[in-house]
Design a protein around this motif. Structure first.
Motif, PDB file in Angstrom:
ATOM      1  N   LEU A  61      28.503  -1.268 -73.162  1.00  0.00           N
ATOM      2  CA  LEU A  61      27.380  -1.622 -74.021  1.00  0.00           C
ATOM      3  C   LEU A  61      26.932  -3.066 -73.801  1.00  0.00           C
ATOM      4  O   LEU A  61      25.757  -3.384 -73.935  1.00  0.00           O
ATOM      5  N   GLU A  62      27.887  -3.924 -73.465  1.00  0.00           N
ATOM      6  CA  GLU A  62      27.595  -5.346 -73.309  1.00  0.00           C
ATOM      7  C   GLU A  62      26.890  -5.661 -71.980  1.00  0.00           C
ATOM      8  O   GLU A  62      26.071  -6.573 -71.922  1.00  0.00           O
ATOM      9  N   GLU A  63      27.246  -4.931 -70.933  1.00  0.00           N
ATOM     10  CA  GLU A  63      26.720  -5.219 -69.593  1.00  0.00           C
ATOM     11  C   GLU A  63      26.309  -3.934 -68.875  1.00  0.00           C
ATOM     12  O   GLU A  63      26.861  -3.570 -67.833  1.00  0.00           O
ATOM     13  N   PRO A  64      25.316  -3.210 -69.416  1.00  0.00           N
ATOM     14  CA  PRO A  64      24.947  -1.921 -68.814  1.00  0.00           C
ATOM     15  C   PRO A  64      24.469  -2.035 -67.365  1.00  0.00           C
ATOM     16  O   PRO A  64      24.699  -1.116 -66.571  1.00  0.00           O
ATOM     17  N   GLU A  65      23.847  -3.150 -67.014  1.00  0.00           N
ATOM     18  CA  GLU A  65      23.373  -3.302 -65.634  1.00  0.00           C
ATOM     19  C   GLU A  65      24.552  -3.366 -64.662  1.00  0.00           C
ATOM     20  O   GLU A  65      24.512  -2.785 -63.576  1.00  0.00           O
ATOM     21  N   GLN A  66      25.607  -4.066 -65.056  1.00  0.00           N
ATOM     22  CA  GLN A  66      26.776  -4.167 -64.183  1.00  0.00           C
ATOM     23  C   GLN A  66      27.533  -2.838 -64.109  1.00  0.00           C
ATOM     24  O   GLN A  66      28.106  -2.506 -63.070  1.00  0.00           O
ATOM     25  N   ILE A  67      27.510  -2.084 -65.189  1.00  0.00           N
ATOM     26  CA  ILE A  67      28.113  -0.746 -65.168  1.00  0.00           C
ATOM     27  C   ILE A  67      27.315   0.149 -64.227  1.00  0.00           C
ATOM     28  O   ILE A  67      27.898   0.887 -63.420  1.00  0.00           O
ATOM     29  N   SER A  68      25.994   0.066 -64.286  1.00  0.00           N
ATOM     30  CA  SER A  68      25.147   0.848 -63.373  1.00  0.00           C
ATOM     31  C   SER A  68      25.424   0.481 -61.923  1.00  0.00           C
ATOM     32  O   SER A  68      25.496   1.353 -61.055  1.00  0.00           O
ATOM     33  N   GLN A  69      25.610  -0.803 -61.658  1.00  0.00           N
ATOM     34  CA  GLN A  69      25.916  -1.236 -60.295  1.00  0.00           C
ATOM     35  C   GLN A  69      27.270  -0.691 -59.842  1.00  0.00           C
ATOM     36  O   GLN A  69      27.417  -0.248 -58.705  1.00  0.00           O
ATOM     37  N   ALA A  70      28.249  -0.695 -60.732  1.00  0.00           N
ATOM     38  CA  ALA A  70      29.566  -0.145 -60.394  1.00  0.00           C
ATOM     39  C   ALA A  70      29.458   1.334 -60.067  1.00  0.00           C
ATOM     40  O   ALA A  70      30.056   1.817 -59.102  1.00  0.00           O
ATOM     41  N   LEU A  71      28.665   2.064 -60.858  1.00  0.00           N
ATOM     42  CA  LEU A  71      28.447   3.486 -60.577  1.00  0.00           C
ATOM     43  C   LEU A  71      27.741   3.675 -59.240  1.00  0.00           C
ATOM     44  O   LEU A  71      28.103   4.558 -58.454  1.00  0.00           O
ATOM     45  N   ASP A  72      26.736   2.857 -58.970  1.00  0.00           N
ATOM     46  CA  ASP A  72      26.039   2.925 -57.683  1.00  0.00           C
ATOM     47  C   ASP A  72      27.002   2.710 -56.525  1.00  0.00           C
ATOM     48  O   ASP A  72      26.921   3.394 -55.496  1.00  0.00           O
ATOM     49  N   GLU A  73      27.920   1.752 -56.677  1.00  0.00           N
ATOM     50  CA  GLU A  73      28.888   1.455 -55.619  1.00  0.00           C
ATOM     51  C   GLU A  73      29.797   2.653 -55.354  1.00  0.00           C
ATOM     52  O   GLU A  73      30.069   2.998 -54.208  1.00  0.00           O
ATOM     53  N   VAL A  74      30.272   3.285 -56.409  1.00  0.00           N
ATOM     54  CA  VAL A  74      31.150   4.446 -56.254  1.00  0.00           C
ATOM     55  C   VAL A  74      30.382   5.607 -55.626  1.00  0.00           C
ATOM     56  O   VAL A  74      30.875   6.259 -54.698  1.00  0.00           O
ATOM     57  N   ILE A  75      29.168   5.852 -56.101  1.00  0.00           N
ATOM     58  CA  ILE A  75      28.364   6.947 -55.554  1.00  0.00           C
ATOM     59  C   ILE A  75      28.063   6.707 -54.085  1.00  0.00           C
ATOM     60  O   ILE A  75      28.166   7.630 -53.259  1.00  0.00           O
ATOM     61  N   ALA A  76      27.721   5.482 -53.743  1.00  0.00           N
ATOM     62  CA  ALA A  76      27.421   5.147 -52.336  1.00  0.00           C
ATOM     63  C   ALA A  76      28.643   5.369 -51.449  1.00  0.00           C
ATOM     64  O   ALA A  76      28.535   5.799 -50.298  1.00  0.00           O
ATOM     65  N   GLU A  77      29.813   5.087 -51.978  1.00  0.00           N
ATOM     66  CA  GLU A  77      31.043   5.235 -51.197  1.00  0.00           C
ATOM     67  C   GLU A  77      31.408   6.689 -50.943  1.00  0.00           C
ATOM     68  O   GLU A  77      31.933   7.035 -49.894  1.00  0.00           O
ATOM     69  N   VAL A  78      31.136   7.558 -51.899  1.00  0.00           N
ATOM     70  CA  VAL A  78      31.557   8.955 -51.770  1.00  0.00           C
ATOM     71  C   VAL A  78      30.446   9.889 -51.315  1.00  0.00           C
ATOM     72  O   VAL A  78      30.721  11.038 -50.971  1.00  0.00           O
ATOM     73  N   SER A  79      29.214   9.419 -51.298  1.00  0.00           N
ATOM     74  CA  SER A  79      28.094  10.271 -50.902  1.00  0.00           C
ATOM     75  C   SER A  79      27.792  10.105 -49.427  1.00  0.00           C
ATOM     76  O   SER A  79      27.907   9.004 -48.886  1.00  0.00           O
ATOM     77  N   PRO A  80      27.343  11.168 -48.779  1.00  0.00           N
ATOM     78  CA  PRO A  80      26.930  11.031 -47.382  1.00  0.00           C
ATOM     79  C   PRO A  80      25.690  10.138 -47.305  1.00  0.00           C
ATOM     80  O   PRO A  80      24.838  10.155 -48.186  1.00  0.00           O
ATOM     81  N   ARG A  81      25.626   9.346 -46.274  1.00  0.00           N
ATOM     82  CA  ARG A  81      24.475   8.454 -46.079  1.00  0.00           C
ATOM     83  C   ARG A  81      23.242   9.282 -45.713  1.00  0.00           C
ATOM     84  O   ARG A  81      23.323  10.209 -44.923  1.00  0.00           O
ATOM     85  N   LEU A  82      22.119   8.906 -46.307  1.00  0.00           N
ATOM     86  CA  LEU A  82      20.858   9.549 -45.978  1.00  0.00           C
ATOM     87  C   LEU A  82      20.234   8.812 -44.800  1.00  0.00           C
ATOM     88  O   LEU A  82      20.215   7.597 -44.759  1.00  0.00           O
ATOM     89  N   SER A  83      19.746   9.564 -43.859  1.00  0.00           N
ATOM     90  CA  SER A  83      19.120   8.927 -42.679  1.00  0.00           C
ATOM     91  C   SER A  83      17.672   8.614 -42.932  1.00  0.00           C
ATOM     92  O   SER A  83      16.979   9.225 -43.645  1.00  0.00           O
TER      93      SER A  83
END
Length: 83
Positions: A61-83
């Motif tokens: 609740l205090e830092e939703p932008e940083q939580i979103s960035q953390a989620l983006d980092e995890v998703i980027a790591e486990v998702s196949p790269r789009l060409s």
């Protein structure tokens, strides 16, 4: 309160060891000690510890932008790269 501070639940350890992720905590969190978060990441194996400076226990609740960035980092790591 003692039960919460001494709680050790590692039943999910085997499953978590197969998954990449992040344990996100606030540097000012007085409910979940840093040592517990570090232990979780050690047991996890593929979990990284991300500390949000100046945030407390309600970091989501205090830092939703940083939580979103953390989620983006995890998703980027486990998702196949789009060409």
């Amino acid at each position: 309160f003692d039960d919460l501070t001494e709680h050790e639940e590692f039943a999910a350890q085997e499953r978590l060891q197969k998954l990449h992720g992040q344990a996100v905590i606030g540097s000012m969190d007085i409910v979940t000690p840093m040592s517990q978060s570090e232990l979780i990441c050690t047991k996890w194996g593929k979990g990284d510890l991300k500390v949000i400076d100046g945030s407390g226990h309600m970091v989501i609740l205090e830092e939703p932008e940083q939580i979103s960035q953390a989620l983006d980092e995890v998703i980027a790591e486990v998702s196949p790269r789009l060409s």
